[in-house]
Write a protein that holds these residues in place. Sequence first.
Motif, PDB file in Angstrom:
ATOM      1  N   ILE A 436     120.460  79.687  11.408  1.00  0.00           N
ATOM      2  CA  ILE A 436     121.102  80.957  11.757  1.00  0.00           C
ATOM      3  C   ILE A 436     122.235  80.718  12.752  1.00  0.00           C
ATOM      4  O   ILE A 436     123.321  81.314  12.641  1.00  0.00           O
ATOM      5  CB  ILE A 436     120.050  81.935  12.322  1.00  0.00           C
ATOM      6  CG1 ILE A 436     119.146  82.429  11.196  1.00  0.00           C
ATOM      7  CG2 ILE A 436     120.723  83.108  13.034  1.00  0.00           C
ATOM      8  CD1 ILE A 436     117.932  83.203  11.669  1.00  0.00           C
ATOM      9  N   SER A 437     122.000  79.827  13.721  1.00  0.00           N
ATOM     10  CA  SER A 437     123.069  79.483  14.675  1.00  0.00           C
ATOM     11  C   SER A 437     124.253  78.855  13.955  1.00  0.00           C
ATOM     12  O   SER A 437     125.416  79.138  14.258  1.00  0.00           O
ATOM     13  CB  SER A 437     122.529  78.523  15.740  1.00  0.00           C
ATOM     14  OG  SER A 437     121.477  79.115  16.467  1.00  0.00           O
ATOM     15  N   GLY A 438     123.959  77.978  12.984  1.00  0.00           N
ATOM     16  CA  GLY A 438     125.036  77.370  12.199  1.00  0.00           C
ATOM     17  C   GLY A 438     125.840  78.405  11.438  1.00  0.00           C
ATOM     18  O   GLY A 438     127.067  78.312  11.322  1.00  0.00           O
ATOM     19  N   LEU A 439     125.150  79.431  10.928  1.00  0.00           N
ATOM     20  CA  LEU A 439     125.822  80.506  10.200  1.00  0.00           C
ATOM     21  C   LEU A 439     126.826  81.224  11.094  1.00  0.00           C
ATOM     22  O   LEU A 439     127.896  81.648  10.628  1.00  0.00           O
ATOM     23  CB  LEU A 439     124.770  81.491   9.673  1.00  0.00           C
ATOM     24  CG  LEU A 439     125.254  82.706   8.888  1.00  0.00           C
ATOM     25  CD1 LEU A 439     125.962  82.266   7.605  1.00  0.00           C
ATOM     26  CD2 LEU A 439     124.089  83.625   8.546  1.00  0.00           C
ATOM     27  N   HIS A 440     126.503  81.319  12.382  1.00  0.00           N
ATOM     28  CA  HIS A 440     127.368  82.051  13.304  1.00  0.00           C
ATOM     29  C   HIS A 440     128.441  81.179  13.952  1.00  0.00           C
ATOM     30  O   HIS A 440     129.563  81.638  14.175  1.00  0.00           O
ATOM     31  CB  HIS A 440     126.521  82.695  14.408  1.00  0.00           C
ATOM     32  CG  HIS A 440     125.780  83.919  13.963  1.00  0.00           C
ATOM     33  ND1 HIS A 440     126.362  85.159  13.906  1.00  0.00           N
ATOM     34  CD2 HIS A 440     124.494  84.084  13.548  1.00  0.00           C
ATOM     35  CE1 HIS A 440     125.477  86.041  13.478  1.00  0.00           C
ATOM     36  NE2 HIS A 440     124.336  85.413  13.251  1.00  0.00           N
ATOM     37  N   PHE A 441     128.103  79.933  14.246  1.00  0.00           N
ATOM     38  CA  PHE A 441     128.969  79.155  15.135  1.00  0.00           C
ATOM     39  C   PHE A 441     129.602  77.916  14.515  1.00  0.00           C
ATOM     40  O   PHE A 441     130.460  77.285  15.134  1.00  0.00           O
ATOM     41  CB  PHE A 441     128.172  78.725  16.383  1.00  0.00           C
ATOM     42  CG  PHE A 441     127.581  79.875  17.141  1.00  0.00           C
ATOM     43  CD1 PHE A 441     128.405  80.815  17.746  1.00  0.00           C
ATOM     44  CD2 PHE A 441     126.206  80.042  17.226  1.00  0.00           C
ATOM     45  CE1 PHE A 441     127.863  81.895  18.431  1.00  0.00           C
ATOM     46  CE2 PHE A 441     125.652  81.106  17.919  1.00  0.00           C
ATOM     47  CZ  PHE A 441     126.486  82.033  18.527  1.00  0.00           C
ATOM     48  N   ILE A 442     129.190  77.528  13.317  1.00  0.00           N
ATOM     49  CA  ILE A 442     129.736  76.321  12.693  1.00  0.00           C
ATOM     50  C   ILE A 442     130.558  76.708  11.475  1.00  0.00           C
ATOM     51  O   ILE A 442     130.077  77.451  10.616  1.00  0.00           O
ATOM     52  CB  ILE A 442     128.617  75.345  12.291  1.00  0.00           C
ATOM     53  CG1 ILE A 442     127.819  74.902  13.528  1.00  0.00           C
ATOM     54  CG2 ILE A 442     129.201  74.127  11.562  1.00  0.00           C
ATOM     55  CD1 ILE A 442     126.634  74.005  13.212  1.00  0.00           C
ATOM     56  N   THR A 443     131.768  76.225  11.400  1.00  0.00           N
ATOM     57  CA  THR A 443     132.624  76.492  10.245  1.00  0.00           C
ATOM     58  C   THR A 443     132.246  75.536   9.117  1.00  0.00           C
ATOM     59  O   THR A 443     132.352  74.311   9.290  1.00  0.00           O
ATOM     60  CB  THR A 443     134.104  76.312  10.601  1.00  0.00           C
ATOM     61  OG1 THR A 443     134.431  77.179  11.691  1.00  0.00           O
ATOM     62  CG2 THR A 443     134.995  76.642   9.405  1.00  0.00           C
ATOM     63  N   PRO A 444     131.818  76.039   7.988  1.00  0.00           N
ATOM     64  CA  PRO A 444     131.397  75.152   6.889  1.00  0.00           C
ATOM     65  C   PRO A 444     132.606  74.505   6.223  1.00  0.00           C
ATOM     66  O   PRO A 444     133.746  74.972   6.367  1.00  0.00           O
ATOM     67  CB  PRO A 444     130.693  76.115   5.923  1.00  0.00           C
ATOM     68  CG  PRO A 444     131.331  77.440   6.181  1.00  0.00           C
ATOM     69  CD  PRO A 444     131.673  77.464   7.641  1.00  0.00           C
ATOM     70  N   PRO A 445     132.373  73.418   5.484  1.00  0.00           N
ATOM     71  CA  PRO A 445     133.486  72.787   4.759  1.00  0.00           C
ATOM     72  C   PRO A 445     134.125  73.770   3.774  1.00  0.00           C
ATOM     73  O   PRO A 445     133.468  74.690   3.269  1.00  0.00           O
ATOM     74  CB  PRO A 445     132.794  71.638   4.001  1.00  0.00           C
ATOM     75  CG  PRO A 445     131.508  71.413   4.717  1.00  0.00           C
ATOM     76  CD  PRO A 445     131.097  72.736   5.272  1.00  0.00           C
ATOM     77  N   GLY A 446     135.419  73.564   3.511  1.00  0.00           N
ATOM     78  CA  GLY A 446     136.147  74.462   2.626  1.00  0.00           C
ATOM     79  C   GLY A 446     135.541  74.581   1.245  1.00  0.00           C
ATOM     80  O   GLY A 446     135.573  75.650   0.626  1.00  0.00           O
TER      81      GLY A 446
END
Length: 500
Positions: A436-446
């Motif tokens: 959930i933190s990744g969903l909010h704070f990490i930009t996923p690869p294009g």
Amino acid sequence: MGISRATITSCLALALFLRWGVSLFPYSGEGKPPMFGDFEAQRHWMEITVNLPLHHWYFNSTLNNLDYWGLDYPPLSAYHSYGLGKMFAKLLPSSVKFGTSRGFESPLLKFLMRFSVSASDLLLPALIVFFSVFKKLKGQHAFPSWLYITLALSAPPFILVDYGHFQYNCVSLGLTVWAVICLFTENISLGAVAFTLAVNHKQMSLYHSLAFFAYMTSTLVLKRADLLTTFRVGTMIISTLGLLWLPFGDYWIYVLGRVFPLKRGVFEDKVGTFWYALDRVTPIKGVYDDTEVAQLCAIVTIVSVLPSAINLFLRSGNPKLPQDDLLKTFLLCMFNTSLNCFLFSYHVHEKSIMLPCLAAVLLTPWYPKEMIWFITISSLSLYPLFHQEQSHIALLCVTSFFVLVAQQGKIITMNGIRSLYGILFLASVGGYLFLISGLHFITPPGKLPHLFPALIALYSFLHFIVFSAWFHYNQLTDGRTRAVKATPAQQGRKSTKKSQ
């Protein structure tokens, strides 16, 4: 010693507070034209049912464009929409005015729609309270009724989907609980009618159908050999179906086609099912013919649910089996078959996890730790949906409250963190919080814009498949549970009985 009225009133007031608190957050599709969302779907169904003849409700025409939120639930749900629509036509006519009310979102309509869910939800909380009294939970399982009622009425998926996302699942869920109570208070005929109504309100209730079928046929045929009661039950089921479906006349085939669509694909969005997980490895959706995939799903689902259903069928026919053990086996079968239907069926929504959650709520007195864990991760599995609708804060708040109640009731304790259960529970929830933190704070690869919602779905699938395996093992090994520790008062009563 029964639970006091003051305690029941307090639990119900708390449940109402949680529900209306969640309703203050955004709902599905709020302010998002042209389709808006499930809120608009429910409003549109009221518009259609109060303005068009019954045979037009499920039929695609210039009057009813099924591409715009066409009715896709069984007849009882349509009648439910009709009844609500009649009330809305008097209270706020512009909200159901034919052809001009699409996307109508006035503050008064929002209140009335939310209130309609709360009014429809009266049956489920009342039956949860009755179930706790019926089971005499405090005496049999060292599990206080107040704690069970609070946990059952604060189970996050039921609150979040109906009061947040916006649907009326509470009706079919309430009818299902009613059916369970009827079966185990020796009223099989009324139980059969109640469950038939549940299926005809939401077709997802079929997830529980094999448990009801196995129990009723075994009880009537093997245990009682009662042909008269069997005939009466069959007649009441057919009569109920007739009352619901006959008004549609020759148009029933269109109703059936809408209720069981094939063109919508093997799954929708990112959901923690076997087919979604498999699709990540080898593409299925959009590659293979929908009819063939649906047939494969049906075969796999049937094979996966048969062991649990056969076990219930054989145990239900045993006249020496105590009623408490039989109820536990029935609920285990409800849980196992509904969870496997969720995992393997064709076209599953993430919201369908409510069906196993209902069985989990009823099983909590026997498996408190495991079911609290399952309900918690079921709630967290819905996070991407509620994040998309900007109501994820509501999900976190209600889920946190649910866990805190379990902790207050010493089902989850800080002293137990060193135990295997404590470690697994913390690791499980911690994994969700990381994603959930990744969903909010990490930009996923294009190339992977939906990486974290997909990971949450896959992480949920791993949990669900493990729970399925574990509780199949519990049921098929005679449903034995780990003993729930008795309170000092109960231990004293036991020793007194022995001395006497």
